[in-house]
Design a protein around this motif. Structure first.
Motif, PDB file in Angstrom:
ATOM      1  N   UNK A  13     -14.443  96.295  19.431  1.00 43.80           N
ATOM      2  CA  UNK A  13     -13.913  97.363  18.592  1.00 43.80           C
ATOM      3  C   UNK A  13     -14.411  98.724  19.078  1.00 43.80           C
ATOM      4  N   UNK A  14     -13.679  99.749  18.695  1.00 47.13           N
ATOM      5  CA  UNK A  14     -13.982 101.106  19.153  1.00 47.13           C
ATOM      6  C   UNK A  14     -15.411 101.528  18.789  1.00 47.13           C
ATOM      7  N   UNK A  15     -15.810 101.324  17.539  1.00 46.16           N
ATOM      8  CA  UNK A  15     -17.152 101.727  17.120  1.00 46.16           C
ATOM      9  C   UNK A  15     -18.235 100.962  17.870  1.00 46.16           C
ATOM     10  N   UNK A  16     -17.958  99.697  18.179  1.00 44.44           N
ATOM     11  CA  UNK A  16     -18.928  98.903  18.936  1.00 44.44           C
ATOM     12  C   UNK A  16     -19.080  99.448  20.351  1.00 44.44           C
ATOM     13  N   UNK A  17     -17.975  99.859  20.954  1.00 39.17           N
ATOM     14  CA  UNK A  17     -18.041 100.442  22.297  1.00 39.17           C
ATOM     15  C   UNK A  17     -18.797 101.766  22.290  1.00 39.17           C
ATOM     16  N   UNK A  18     -18.599 102.543  21.253  1.00 45.86           N
ATOM     17  CA  UNK A  18     -19.332 103.808  21.137  1.00 45.86           C
ATOM     18  C   UNK A  18     -20.827 103.533  21.015  1.00 45.86           C
ATOM     19  N   UNK A  19     -21.178 102.536  20.226  1.00 45.78           N
ATOM     20  CA  UNK A  19     -22.582 102.157  20.065  1.00 45.78           C
ATOM     21  C   UNK A  19     -23.200 101.741  21.398  1.00 45.78           C
ATOM     22  N   UNK A  20     -22.458 100.964  22.183  1.00 46.62           N
ATOM     23  CA  UNK A  20     -22.947 100.527  23.492  1.00 46.62           C
ATOM     24  C   UNK A  20     -23.149 101.725  24.414  1.00 46.62           C
ATOM     25  N   UNK A  21     -22.189 102.623  24.429  1.00 44.22           N
ATOM     26  CA  UNK A  21     -22.309 103.813  25.283  1.00 44.22           C
ATOM     27  C   UNK A  21     -23.518 104.652  24.892  1.00 44.22           C
ATOM     28  N   UNK A  22     -23.753 104.784  23.603  1.00 44.81           N
ATOM     29  CA  UNK A  22     -24.910 105.555  23.141  1.00 44.81           C
ATOM     30  C   UNK A  22     -26.216 104.892  23.571  1.00 44.81           C
ATOM     31  N   UNK A  23     -26.244 103.561  23.535  1.00 50.17           N
ATOM     32  CA  UNK A  23     -27.426 102.842  24.016  1.00 50.17           C
ATOM     33  C   UNK A  23     -27.677 103.161  25.490  1.00 50.17           C
ATOM     34  N   UNK A  24     -26.630 103.131  26.284  1.00 47.89           N
ATOM     35  CA  UNK A  24     -26.790 103.352  27.721  1.00 47.89           C
ATOM     36  C   UNK A  24     -27.131 104.811  28.027  1.00 47.89           C
ATOM     37  N   UNK A  25     -26.560 105.722  27.275  1.00 46.76           N
ATOM     38  CA  UNK A  25     -26.887 107.142  27.459  1.00 46.76           C
ATOM     39  C   UNK A  25     -28.370 107.375  27.202  1.00 46.76           C
ATOM     40  N   UNK A  26     -28.930 106.581  26.280  1.00 49.74           N
ATOM     41  CA  UNK A  26     -30.346 106.715  25.948  1.00 49.74           C
ATOM     42  C   UNK A  26     -31.280 106.501  27.130  1.00 49.74           C
ATOM     43  N   UNK A  27     -30.822 105.784  28.145  1.00 50.83           N
ATOM     44  CA  UNK A  27     -31.648 105.576  29.339  1.00 50.83           C
ATOM     45  C   UNK A  27     -31.921 106.890  30.077  1.00 50.83           C
ATOM     46  N   UNK A  28     -31.093 107.909  29.822  1.00 47.04           N
ATOM     47  CA  UNK A  28     -31.197 109.156  30.590  1.00 47.04           C
ATOM     48  C   UNK A  28     -31.569 110.354  29.717  1.00 47.04           C
ATOM     49  N   UNK A  29     -32.137 110.077  28.544  1.00 40.93           N
ATOM     50  CA  UNK A  29     -32.403 111.171  27.604  1.00 40.93           C
ATOM     51  C   UNK A  29     -33.373 112.213  28.154  1.00 40.93           C
ATOM     52  N   UNK A  30     -34.236 111.810  29.078  1.00 41.49           N
ATOM     53  CA  UNK A  30     -35.196 112.769  29.640  1.00 41.49           C
ATOM     54  C   UNK A  30     -34.670 113.443  30.903  1.00 41.49           C
ATOM     55  N   UNK A  31     -33.625 112.889  31.484  1.00 43.40           N
ATOM     56  CA  UNK A  31     -33.095 113.441  32.733  1.00 43.40           C
ATOM     57  C   UNK A  31     -31.932 114.405  32.528  1.00 43.40           C
ATOM     58  N   UNK A  32     -31.148 114.193  31.474  1.00 45.94           N
ATOM     59  CA  UNK A  32     -29.926 114.972  31.290  1.00 45.94           C
ATOM     60  C   UNK A  32     -30.200 116.342  30.682  1.00 45.94           C
ATOM     61  N   UNK A  33     -29.383 117.286  31.097  1.00 45.79           N
ATOM     62  CA  UNK A  33     -29.469 118.621  30.500  1.00 45.79           C
ATOM     63  C   UNK A  33     -28.755 118.605  29.149  1.00 45.79           C
TER      64      UNK A  33
END
Length: 322
Positions: A237-257
């Motif tokens: 589902x759409x919300x589940x995919x958004x949740x997954x993307x947010x999890x993966x984005x979290x790997x770069x929270x210190x690197x991204x501007x």
């Protein structure tokens, strides 16, 4: 980068393999054509296999005394038993199969929207149902990837079908090794894909792989397989995919501007609103995984669960939902 197992797919023979339709035609289906280099097809025409030639008089489903029969009105021949016997015999001898692509609206192969009549005579349809061969397929293989060629023109349906098909095929390959190490690898590579499908089932799969009660490896694979079927029963589902993307984005929270974070969240909101395909978001996240050499994310099949040449965001326009 990724290895893809070659799925075994039973396909209606008229979809590009033989001129075996009732009118002697052969259909050239685009999805089937694109799949050909990547799968092992088993073409089958149930109507031909029970002795009906081509071209042939049409057959139809007729409801009599609460039972649906398969008949040929012009000859008044009832071929219900022949079709049932062939279907069971053919399907039982399939040692390995990962999916089915069947001809839509066919009285033998149609999965949905097959017309059911009240008699052999001309008249309006009573309603709609499932073709007789397809009914046996769904009874015996509902847990596999099963679809009609017509529905595969829909982007969302096609995406789920291909994802499930290639995931089950790879699991079948891993299961044949009887290796716990290979199962651990399979599970790790599919973590975020499975999270998008069903978080609770993902946890169950993780517990099965951990095997804290030291079950025999055969039992581990059996339990994992059953839970995998349950997990893949419906699309992500759409919300589940958004949740997954947010999890993966979290790997770069210190690197991204701050600007990069805002940009990807804008993409997520556009995806949430149905204005962008999910691939627009995952392509950005994958580029960060490459840039920052995050090997764990780069192994995630969530980014590409099936071969890239099969990726096609075109849609029939019916029920479009990125």
């Amino acid at each position: 980068m990724w290895h893809y197992a070659k799925p075994i797919v039973v396909v209606s023979e008229c979809l590009g393999f033989s001129p075996c339709r009732y009118n002697g035609d052969q259909l050239n289906d685009e999805v089937v054509h694109k799949l050909a280099p990547f799968v092992q097809f088993i073409p089958i025409c149930p109507e031909m296999r029970i002795g009906l030639g081509t071209p042939r008089e049409t057959i139809r489903l007729v409801k009599e005394d609460e039972h649906v029969r398969l008949v040929q009105p012009s000859t008044e021949m009832d071929i219900t038993e022949q079709m049932n016997e062939f279907s069971v015999s053919f399907l039982k001898q399939l040692l390995e199969v990962d999916g089915f692509i069947l001809k839509s609206r066919s009285p033998s192969c149609g999965i949905k929207d097959v017309k059911i009549y009240s008699s052999k005579k001309k008249g309006p349809a009573l309603g709609k149902g499932t073709g007789m061969f397809a009914e046996h397929v769904l009874r015996m293989f509902a847990h596999k990837a099963v679809e009609e060629e017509g529905r595969l023109t829909n982007f969302v349906i096609r995406e789920h079908f291909l994802t499930k098909l290639f995931t089950l095929a790879l699991f079948r390959e891993v299961k044949q090794t009887n290796s716990h190490h290979r199962l651990v690898e399979f599970h790790a590579e599919h973590k975020y894909l499975f999270m998008a499908y069903h978080q609770q089932k993902l946890k169950q799969l993780g517990n099965i792989v951990a095997n804290r009660v030291r079950l025999p490896i055969e039992e581990v694979f059996l339990r994992y397989e059953q839970t995998l079927y349950e997990l893949s029963a419906r699309r992500s589902r759409r919300n589940s995919n958004i949740n997954v993307c947010q999890h993966m984005i979290g790997y770069f929270k210190h690197e991204l501007s701050g600007e990069e974070k805002r940009y990807v969240h804008e993409l997520l909101e556009k995806y949430r609103a149905g204005k962008l395909p999910l691939s627009s978001v995952t392509a950005v996240i994958r580029s960060w995984a490459i840039r920052y050499q995050n090997e764990y994310l780069l192994k995630q099949r969530y980014f590409q669960p099936y071969p890239e040449p099969l990726l096609d965001v075109t849609d029939s326009g019916k029920g479009r939902d990125y």
